[in-house]
Design a protein around this motif. Structure first.
Motif, PDB file in Angstrom:
ATOM      1  N   MET A 152     136.460 114.931  40.798  1.00  0.00           N
ATOM      2  CA  MET A 152     136.859 113.277  41.014  1.00  0.00           C
ATOM      3  C   MET A 152     138.103 113.102  41.636  1.00  0.00           C
ATOM      4  O   MET A 152     138.621 112.020  41.915  1.00  0.00           O
ATOM      5  N   ILE A 153     139.192 113.931  41.667  1.00  0.00           N
ATOM      6  CA  ILE A 153     140.448 113.926  42.240  1.00  0.00           C
ATOM      7  C   ILE A 153     140.559 114.497  43.498  1.00  0.00           C
ATOM      8  O   ILE A 153     141.429 114.737  44.252  1.00  0.00           O
ATOM      9  N   LEU A 161     130.509 118.399  44.211  1.00  0.00           N
ATOM     10  CA  LEU A 161     129.164 117.364  43.772  1.00  0.00           C
ATOM     11  C   LEU A 161     129.241 116.163  44.545  1.00  0.00           C
ATOM     12  O   LEU A 161     130.171 115.478  44.668  1.00  0.00           O
ATOM     13  N   GLN A 162     128.169 115.767  45.267  1.00  0.00           N
ATOM     14  CA  GLN A 162     128.252 114.682  46.153  1.00  0.00           C
ATOM     15  C   GLN A 162     127.002 113.860  46.018  1.00  0.00           C
ATOM     16  O   GLN A 162     126.042 114.121  44.921  1.00  0.00           O
ATOM     17  N   MET A 445     145.912 110.360  45.471  1.00  0.00           N
ATOM     18  CA  MET A 445     145.024 110.775  44.470  1.00  0.00           C
ATOM     19  C   MET A 445     143.933 109.743  43.807  1.00  0.00           C
ATOM     20  O   MET A 445     142.822 109.825  43.770  1.00  0.00           O
ATOM     21  N   ARG A 446     144.634 108.560  43.586  1.00  0.00           N
ATOM     22  CA  ARG A 446     143.729 107.396  43.146  1.00  0.00           C
ATOM     23  C   ARG A 446     142.836 106.836  43.981  1.00  0.00           C
ATOM     24  O   ARG A 446     141.634 106.501  44.018  1.00  0.00           O
ATOM     25  N   GLU A 451     137.144 106.715  45.983  1.00  0.00           N
ATOM     26  CA  GLU A 451     136.349 107.042  47.122  1.00  0.00           C
ATOM     27  C   GLU A 451     134.894 107.889  46.329  1.00  0.00           C
ATOM     28  O   GLU A 451     133.761 107.592  46.858  1.00  0.00           O
ATOM     29  N   GLN A 452     135.527 108.844  45.517  1.00  0.00           N
ATOM     30  CA  GLN A 452     134.482 109.804  44.857  1.00  0.00           C
ATOM     31  C   GLN A 452     133.491 108.787  43.990  1.00  0.00           C
ATOM     32  O   GLN A 452     132.371 109.017  44.125  1.00  0.00           O
ATOM     33  N   GLN A 453     134.143 107.934  43.263  1.00  0.00           N
ATOM     34  CA  GLN A 453     133.415 107.217  42.600  1.00  0.00           C
ATOM     35  C   GLN A 453     132.178 106.269  43.241  1.00  0.00           C
ATOM     36  O   GLN A 453     131.091 105.802  42.817  1.00  0.00           O
TER      37      GLN A 453
END
Length: 678
Positions: A152-153, A161-162, A445-446, A451-453
């Motif tokens: 997630m970071i 995981l995508q 990082m944020r 973007e991951q979320q």
């Protein structure tokens, strides 16, 4: 490692982007798109067209010390960077932007990245909470929780995981697990023999050790830690699929429910992994590379907890080193220079701008389009895209080797292809992303987590067909087989690649070939496996498929004969899709050019006929000098052929080119047993 999208999403490679040593972009102004000073007239077109078209450019534009490669596309990107730099720097000095506004975020991100004093003063401190989190892991059973958190970071270690569109039902978005977790660019770097590969591995181990010393470990401990990281990564590499194997969509499609994958790899605790990425509701996913996850499962038994924690520390710091204090930045560059041959780092503003493009790319893109891409450019380019589709439709109607049923399916797929030019219809919303004036690494990082979320939130939802994978300012283009759409960002639609005022001969030879390239990806060895809806489905008659596969093999065999520095061979099977798209794209552009009413009255310019102008413009599009280290790295990892072969290899198969320049066999620019698909 390849992501699931990179494994199937076909892009026109424009290579690592860079700048002149003097930090100045070349002047590409031209009234007619003719860059005759780029030519080397001492080279005969029938001997080496790449150097005939670009020898003057290569001599006048040596690779700057901060670049691995230098060419036309790279210089265009520099022009974009300089234009955007003015915008973001102005925003960084602003004091009136409303908190939470796009202007505030764009300005603050840049300001945080340029505050070298604060970054150097902070050192590793901003990353310390993440290092402490790893240090507190007490059992091997806790490792999958950390894998999910790191994912997630933006730290894909040892897995990624995508989300992806389901290959068999493109209306669905599903979860996918991919191999990842290697510090070197590709699994082949760990397993190849030879002095060059052994030297890279030795330098990599030294690089890891020096990084651990920067974290405060003594030399002896750091060297031990580096060896343990290399041992684990080598095991992961040996369990990884090759890039060539991953080009087959069927080879990376293994849908499983969580109970099945848990039975296969019980130590990974997949339901916990799904919960760790914020999606406990996920009960099934595509396990793209099952053998890799079996390897991870074994290593969770055989590798000590301490070595796993050392590996995770390394992966975390390696990922974020470019955004930390100068010692980390310098050490990161030292290893990069081993792989790509760069002699010095890029200016800081360019490095920060690249990070900001990743973080807030579509916010910057909106500003870029408003100021640099008028509606007339979009209209003219869209017209060219439609004309090239017309050319492909006519080609499909008349292909002698294609039977009626396959022909009908191919035309249906082409008619369903969505053509997108310039920029998205709906702009991305960054309201949920927190950006402030520092620390810089935490902004990165944020933004990564945001973007991951955003990506993972797509799972189980209707497909968002408005989404783009490239920002408007990107100097590149791509075709997405699951979406069956072609995407030409605004950034690539400018001199020396394109100008609506230029003759068709130039625009079609350069950007027209780019458009045709991406369109042909819908029918290359990968794209041809997907139907018009974007589903992995065979729509070929058996006899047609056999002929197509024979033609594909011809292309793979042709490119396997080519070499780069030190005689290292191009991997024909790796570059086949791009080589097919290059060849098909140029043929389509030539036919579309000839179909234009203006072609009848096209003029000879600078002593070159319209057809010659067309092919010279195509040659110009691949003007690129590459350092030997980069050339060897690219043939290992890059599915695109080297630029010289994207020129000469394509043209050697094209009688229209040979006729334009009066080239007859025997000649290096005439492949007698030529490869023909489209």
């Amino acid at each position: 490692m390849l992501s699931i999208r990179k494994a199937v999403l076909a892009a026109l490679c424009l290579c690592p982007l860079g700048a002149l040593a003097a930090d100045q972009a070349p002047d590409f102004s031209s009234t007619d798109g003719q860059y005759l000073d780029w030519l080397d007239r001492s080279v005969k077109p029938g001997v080496d067209f790449f150097h005939f078209a670009n020898g003057g450019w290569l001599k006048a534009n040596p690779i700057p010390p901060d670049r691995a490669e230098w060419g036309a596309y790279v210089a265009v990107d520099l022009g974009n960077q300089r234009f955007i730099h003015d915008m973001v720097e102005k925003a960084s000095h602003g004091t009136k932007a409303a908190p939470g506004s796009v202007e505030q975020k764009v300005g603050d991100f840049y300001a945080s990245g340029m505050d070298e004093k604060a970054i150097n003063s902070a050192g590793i401190k901003p990353l310390q909470p993440e290092l402490d989190r790893i240090a507190k892991i007490n059992t091997v059973e806790q490792l999958p929780d950390e894998f999910a958190h790191l994912q997630m970071i933006g730290v894909a270690a040892p897995l990624s995981l995508q989300q992806m569109q389901d290959f068999k039902d493109s209306s669905k978005v599903i979860a996918v697990a991919m191999q990842a977790g290697l510090g070197l660019p590709d699994r082949d770097f760990y397993v190849q023999s030879g002095d060059a590969s052994e030297n890279i591995r030795a330098e990599y181990v030294k690089h890891i050790a020096r990084t651990f010393q920067l974290l405060g470990d003594n030399q002896a401990l750091a060297e031990t830690e580096a060896k343990s990281v290399m041992t684990l990564e080598t095991s992961l590499a040996k369990g990884s699929m090759t890039d060539v194997a991953m080009r087959d969509p069927k080879a990376i499609y293994h849908p499983m429910d969580v109970s099945s994958i848990n039975a296969l790899t019980p130590r990974l605790h997949w339901q916990g992994l799904m919960a760790g990425i914020g999606h406990p509701e996920i009960h099934g996913l595509n396990v793209a590379t099952p053998d890799f996850f079996k390897t991870v499962n074994v290593e969770l038994t055989h590798t000590s907890l301490n070595d796993w924690k050392t590996y995770l520390r390394w992966q975390l710091v390696q990922t974020y080193a470019p955004y930390l204090s100068q010692p980390f930045v310098d050490e990161d560059f030292r290893m990069a220079s081993v792989l790509n041959g760069e002699k010095q780092q890029k200016p800081r503003w360019q490095r920060v701008l690249r990070a900001e493009d990743n973080a807030l790319g579509f916010a910057i893109g909106k500003m870029y389009v408003d100021q640099k891409f008028p509606p007339s450019y979009k209209q003219a380019a869209t017209q060219m895209v439609n004309q090239i589709r017309d050319a492909l439709r006519e080609d499909l109607k008349t292909l002698a080797w294609m039977t009626p049923a396959t022909r009908e399916a191919a035309i249906k797929k082409l008619d369903m292809m969505e053509l997108r030019v310039g920029y998205p219809d709906k702009w991305r919303d960054y309201s949920g992303l927190q950006i402030d004036r520092g620390p810089y690494v935490l902004n990165v990082m944020r933004a990564t987590t945001f973007e991951q979320q955003r990506q993972l939130a797509k799972i189980g939802k209707p497909v968002d067909r408005s989404d783009w994978d490239m920002t408007p300012q990107t100097v590149n283009a791509y075709y997405d087989p699951s979406m069956n759409n072609l995407n030409i960002p605004a950034g690539v639609l400018q001199p020396p690649l394109y100008d609506p005022s230029w003759p068709d001969s130039v625009n079609y030879g350069n950007t027209g070939a780019t458009i045709g390239h991406e369109m042909t990806h819908g029918f290359d060895d990968q794209g041809a496996q997907f139907d018009g809806h974007g589903n992995l489905k065979n729509w070929w008659a058996p006899s047609d498929l056999k002929k197509f596969q024979a033609a594909v093999k011809c292309v793979a065999d042709q490119y396997s004969q080519y070499t780069v520095a030190d005689g290292v061979h191009v991997q024909g099977k790796l570059v086949t899709g791009e080589a097919i798209a290059d060849q098909g794209g140029l043929i389509l552009a030539w036919r579309a050019f000839h179909a234009q009413p203006a072609f009848v009255n096209a003029k000879t310019i600078g002593g070159f006929t319209p057809d010659q102008q067309f092919f010279i413009a195509y040659g110009h599009s691949w003007a690129m000098a590459t350092r030997p280290e980069t050339a060897k790295t690219r043939v290992t990892t890059d599915p695109h052929p080297p630029e010289i072969y994207r020129t000469n290899g394509v043209l050697a198969n094209m009688p229209e080119f040979q006729q334009a320049f009066g080239i007859v066999p025997p000649s290096p620019m005439v492949k007698v047993d030529r490869c023909v698909i489209w």
